[in-house]
Design a protein around this motif. Sequence first.
Motif, PDB file in Angstrom:
ATOM      1  N   LYS A   1       1.253   7.082  -9.431  1.00  0.00           N
ATOM      2  CA  LYS A   1      -0.050   6.928  -8.787  1.00  0.00           C
ATOM      3  C   LYS A   1      -1.062   7.982  -9.238  1.00  0.00           C
ATOM      4  O   LYS A   1      -2.190   7.632  -9.594  1.00  0.00           O
TER       5      LYS A   1
ATOM      6  N   HIS B   1       4.326   5.852  -5.124  1.00  0.00           N
ATOM      7  CA  HIS B   1       4.805   5.696  -6.506  1.00  0.00           C
ATOM      8  C   HIS B   1       4.533   6.958  -7.307  1.00  0.00           C
ATOM      9  O   HIS B   1       3.478   7.580  -7.183  1.00  0.00           O
TER      10      HIS B   1
ATOM     11  N   LEU C   1      -2.264   7.051 -12.687  1.00  0.00           N
ATOM     12  CA  LEU C   1      -3.116   5.858 -12.632  1.00  0.00           C
ATOM     13  C   LEU C   1      -4.503   6.210 -12.114  1.00  0.00           C
ATOM     14  O   LEU C   1      -5.517   5.796 -12.684  1.00  0.00           O
TER      15      LEU C   1
ATOM     16  N   THR D   1      -6.985   4.603  -3.665  1.00  0.00           N
ATOM     17  CA  THR D   1      -6.360   3.911  -4.783  1.00  0.00           C
ATOM     18  C   THR D   1      -7.231   3.927  -6.033  1.00  0.00           C
ATOM     19  O   THR D   1      -6.730   4.016  -7.134  1.00  0.00           O
ATOM     20  N   ARG D   2      -8.515   3.821  -5.846  1.00  0.00           N
ATOM     21  CA  ARG D   2      -9.451   3.807  -6.981  1.00  0.00           C
ATOM     22  C   ARG D   2     -10.585   4.772  -6.690  1.00  0.00           C
ATOM     23  O   ARG D   2     -10.897   5.046  -5.530  1.00  0.00           O
TER      24      ARG D   2
ATOM     25  N   LYS E   1       0.830  -1.182   0.000  1.00  0.00           N
ATOM     26  CA  LYS E   1       0.000   0.000   0.000  1.00  0.00           C
ATOM     27  C   LYS E   1       0.879   1.252   0.000  1.00  0.00           C
ATOM     28  O   LYS E   1       0.634   2.188  -0.760  1.00  0.00           O
TER      29      LYS E   1
ATOM     30  N   ALA F   1       3.983   1.489  -0.961  1.00  0.00           N
ATOM     31  CA  ALA F   1       4.716   1.606  -2.226  1.00  0.00           C
ATOM     32  C   ALA F   1       3.817   2.203  -3.310  1.00  0.00           C
ATOM     33  O   ALA F   1       4.263   3.046  -4.098  1.00  0.00           O
ATOM     34  N   LEU F   2       2.558   1.777  -3.330  1.00  0.00           N
ATOM     35  CA  LEU F   2       1.624   2.308  -4.337  1.00  0.00           C
ATOM     36  C   LEU F   2       1.346   3.786  -4.088  1.00  0.00           C
ATOM     37  O   LEU F   2       1.366   4.599  -5.019  1.00  0.00           O
ATOM     38  N   ASN F   3       1.087   4.145  -2.829  1.00  0.00           N
ATOM     39  CA  ASN F   3       0.789   5.546  -2.511  1.00  0.00           C
ATOM     40  C   ASN F   3       1.971   6.474  -2.791  1.00  0.00           C
ATOM     41  O   ASN F   3       1.770   7.650  -3.098  1.00  0.00           O
TER      42      ASN F   3
END
Length: 169
Positions: A10, A7, A13, A125-126, A1, A3-5
Motif C-alpha cells: 500500500k 497490504h 502504491l 487510498t489515493r 478496504k 485488506a488494502l490498508n
Amino acid sequence: KHALNCHRMKPALFSVLCEIKEKTGLSMRNTQEEEPQDPQLVRLDNMLLAEGVAGPEKGGGAAAAVSAATSSGGMSPDSSLEHSDYKSKLSQIRSIYHTELEKYEQACTEFTTHVMNLLREQSRTRPVTPREIERMVAIIHRKFSSIQTQLKQSTCEAVMILRSRFLDA
C-alpha cells in the motif's frame, strides 16, 4: 478496504499514485478563487428585501412589508380588511420562504459534509489534496445555488402576484 490498508504494498502504491499525480499535474479548471456573485441572485435578494420577505432578522423585514403595503396610497377604512388580508398572505409567503430556505441550507450542508467525508476517506487510498476538496465544495455550492435561485424566483413571483391582486382590488 481493510485488506488494502493492511497490504504491504500500500505505501508503495500510494507513493506511485502521488508521483503520477504530480507529473500529470491535474488541471485545476475553474481556478478562480472567488467568483463574482450572480447578478440575478443579487436582483432577487434586493427584491425580497424591498418586499419585506427577506431581511437581516429571521422572519424577514416585517416593518418593510408593512411600509410597502401602506405606501400604496391613501386607503379608506374599507381597505383595512384588504390590508390585513394582504399582510397575512405576505406573512404566509415569508414563512414558506424561510422554511424552504432552511431546508435548502440544511441539504447543502449535509451533502457538502458527505462529499468531504468521502474524499477524506478516499485520501487514505489515493492522493486527494485539500485544494481539490475545496474545489469540489465550490462546485457543489454552485450547483445548489441554482436551487436557491429557483426558490427566490418563485417567492418573488408569489409576492408580485399578491401585490397585483392587492393593487387591483
